[in-house]
Write an enzyme that holds these catalytic residues in place. Sequence first.
Site, mmCIF file in Angstrom:
data_model
loop_
_atom_site.group_PDB
_atom_site.id
_atom_site.type_symbol
_atom_site.label_atom_id
_atom_site.label_comp_id
_atom_site.label_asym_id
_atom_site.label_seq_id
_atom_site.Cartn_x
_atom_site.Cartn_y
_atom_site.Cartn_z
ATOM 1 N N ASP A 1 0.813 -1.218 0.000
ATOM 2 C CA ASP A 1 0.000 0.000 0.000
ATOM 3 C C ASP A 1 0.845 1.266 0.000
ATOM 4 O OD1 ASP A 1 0.711 -0.980 2.583
ATOM 5 O OD2 ASP A 1 -0.629 0.467 3.525
ATOM 6 N N HIS B 1 7.605 8.660 4.897
ATOM 7 C CA HIS B 1 6.304 9.301 5.097
ATOM 8 C C HIS B 1 6.339 10.800 4.814
ATOM 9 C CE1 HIS B 1 4.115 5.975 7.559
ATOM 10 N NE2 HIS B 1 5.115 5.447 6.853
ATOM 11 N N GLU C 1 -0.611 -2.162 5.201
ATOM 12 C CA GLU C 1 0.324 -2.165 6.329
ATOM 13 C C GLU C 1 0.267 -0.833 7.067
ATOM 14 O OE1 GLU C 1 3.575 -1.373 8.781
ATOM 15 O OE2 GLU C 1 3.430 -0.341 6.843
ATOM 16 N N GLU C 2 -0.005 0.238 6.326
ATOM 17 C CA GLU C 2 -0.043 1.563 6.940
ATOM 18 C C GLU C 2 -1.344 1.825 7.691
ATOM 19 O OE1 GLU C 2 2.482 3.321 7.095
ATOM 20 O OE2 GLU C 2 3.769 2.894 5.367
#
Length: 443
Positions: A110, A411, A176-177
């Site tokens: 993702d 990020h 996963e995030e």
Amino acid sequence: MKIPQPLLRQALPFCLGLFVTVPAFAQDSKLLAKANTMADKIEPKVIEWRRDFHQYPELGNRETKTAEKIAAHLRKLGMEVQTGVAHTGVVGILKGGKPGPVVALRADIDGLPVTERVDLPFASKERSTYNGQEVGVMHACGHDTHIAMLMGAAEILAGMKNDLKGTVKFIFQPAEEGSPIGEEGGAALMVKEGVLDKGPKPEVIFGLHINSQTEVGTIKYTPGGTMASADIFRIKVKGKQSHGAYPWSGIDPIVVSAQIINGLQTIISRQTHLPEGAAVITVGSIHGGVRNNIIPEEVLMEGTIRALDVEMQKKLHEKINLTATKIAESSGAVAEVEIIPQTPVTYNDPTLTERMLPTLHTVAGRDKVVLAKAVTGAEDFAFYQEKIPGLFLFVGGMSKGKKPEEVAPHHTPDFFIDESGLKLGVKTLTSLTLNYMEGKGKK
């Protein structure tokens, strides 16, 4: 005598080493030599895959096109393929020609709600909706490289299928995030849906994460707790509304909230035995009031809790609840505390870590394999490690000659990965698989 935890952790790899055989792998393994040669040849293809995924990222539980590309690749390699696992996850099963263990390899797929600023010909221009807001979408954590590296490892291992002593389970995991509000997802849902139980059951799992602040060619590892648990907390402070000019006629939840925030920090600085491991309590948002001269009735704050030890995690939960409720009570207010567990500690099985360490030395070179300190970031790879022994590693994606403080962290809109680091990731995944199947480094 009770050995202090820091000393015990330092001694553990040495103690385990007394019982571990450390053979030379590359010279003795024809399969490993073949895999490394194939990794050299396949590198341009891996980079091409990575660029495609980077240009067209998708958010968690929405990775439909990403999943289609992965599934098509695995089918082309002749694997049994499962799709729609945990919404958009893909699982490929490669059965070797010889009996042996089942090894799982995992990559997350993702992207993030981040608008890219990096000047690349394949930069993402994608837009989407995240929790009701229109956002840019970017692979700002390197998951595009994880997909490409695992696809490369899949192609290499499929090319030596008849010689494989066991089965490989390729897990391409969504979200996963984190999942959109109100949805399940990620590793927790994959485990819940039986990815480790249905079909061939893996006895170990390997995963890796590229790192923009680690130099290309480097592998970092940590036995035991390597990444922190991550939990959400919400504290609602209820007071009594009044005019801002007459605060004594009400109970001010904003002032109480400020005292609670300071109190939460003393949990870390004065009540937590930090030599045992890092811990973090961060208040990330606080909302209360609508006008400058009105004391509101309530305030809501939210934050994150990080710990590298399960017992420490439990103590932090207890102390957050105690601190918030008692500070509020002392002012005549009420604090309602909610703690939502998210991700467990990412725990590298020490025996498995020590067993596979010679493999890492062979792949990267002993001087490029670094025993690293644990970090307070979190990874839902931990959910697999709760069920079976696992090893989670970091591979370098920072250009040589750069310094970590000079490059953008994960990020962020300027996040950048040097693609020359992908080949080491492919070799690491294939080498771990082959050497584990060969029984290298067993007690």
